[in-house]
Scaffold this motif. Structure first.
Motif, short mmCIF file in Angstrom:
data_model
loop_
_atom_site.label_atom_id
_atom_site.label_comp_id
_atom_site.label_asym_id
_atom_site.label_seq_id
_atom_site.Cartn_x
_atom_site.Cartn_y
_atom_site.Cartn_z
N LEU A 20 37.83 103.28 -51.37
CA LEU A 20 37.68 103.45 -50.03
C LEU A 20 38.65 102.46 -49.03
O LEU A 20 39.34 101.50 -49.37
N SER A 21 39.10 103.09 -48.00
CA SER A 21 40.11 102.44 -47.22
C SER A 21 39.45 102.25 -45.72
O SER A 21 38.46 102.73 -45.49
N CYS A 22 40.02 101.16 -44.98
CA CYS A 22 39.29 100.85 -43.66
C CYS A 22 40.60 100.36 -42.94
O CYS A 22 41.32 99.21 -43.23
N THR A 23 41.10 100.99 -41.95
CA THR A 23 42.32 100.60 -41.03
C THR A 23 41.81 100.23 -39.74
O THR A 23 40.94 100.69 -39.12
N SER A 70 40.89 94.64 -51.53
CA SER A 70 42.35 94.02 -51.25
C SER A 70 42.71 94.63 -49.83
O SER A 70 42.04 95.32 -49.00
N LYS A 71 43.86 93.98 -49.55
CA LYS A 71 44.41 94.40 -48.04
C LYS A 71 45.89 94.57 -48.19
O LYS A 71 46.58 93.89 -48.89
N TYR A 79 40.99 97.73 -48.38
CA TYR A 79 40.70 98.59 -49.66
C TYR A 79 39.44 98.19 -50.22
O TYR A 79 39.23 97.08 -50.30
N LEU A 80 38.75 98.82 -50.71
CA LEU A 80 37.76 98.67 -51.92
C LEU A 80 37.80 99.56 -52.94
O LEU A 80 37.35 100.86 -52.84
#
Length: 126
Positions: A20-23, A70-71, A79-80
């Motif tokens: 998974l991503s998160c911006t 992480s980032k 990220y996950l």
């Protein structure tokens, strides 16, 4: 104001993996605490992982050893990585952020976070 945009959910069989991503858009500060929550139907939204301001991580016991936060600072993206997924991991996953420095290994709870993503669905089948 911070806008969080998530992606990466989907359907997978038990034992599989998803990232998974998160911006974080429009954030220009230096202190941003970012975490991952999930909410299954009929259940409370629960914090499962957090990337602390010093780069350390914290995990709920339900995901520790299987999920990794992480980032990428250059992309302002959290990220996950979810591995060895179980049917009970099925839920809507949310990214959250707060303009404060966070540390430690305990879960903070949803009340301290100011900004939320729209959620991305993870479905794990047996």
């Amino acid at each position: 104001q911070v806008q969080l945009v998530e992606s990466g959910g989907g359907s997978v069989q038990a034992g599989g993996s998803l990232r998974l991503s998160c911006t974080a858009l429009r954030y220009t500060g230096s202190n941003l605490c970012m975490g991952w929550f999930r909410q299954a139907p009929g259940k409370e939204r629960e914090e499962i992982a957090r990337l602390n301001s010093d780069g350390s991580t914290a995990y709920d016991s339900s995901v520790k050893g299987r999920f990794t936060a992480s980032k990428d600072n250059a992309k302002n993206t959290l990220y996950l990585q979810t591995n060895r997924l179980k049917v009970e991991d099925s839920a809507m996953y949310y990214c959250a952020a707060g303009s404060f420095r966070c540390t430690g290994t305990g879960m903070l709870g949803r009340a301290v976070y100011h900004f939320w993503g729209q959620g991305t669905q993870v479905t794990v089948s047996s």
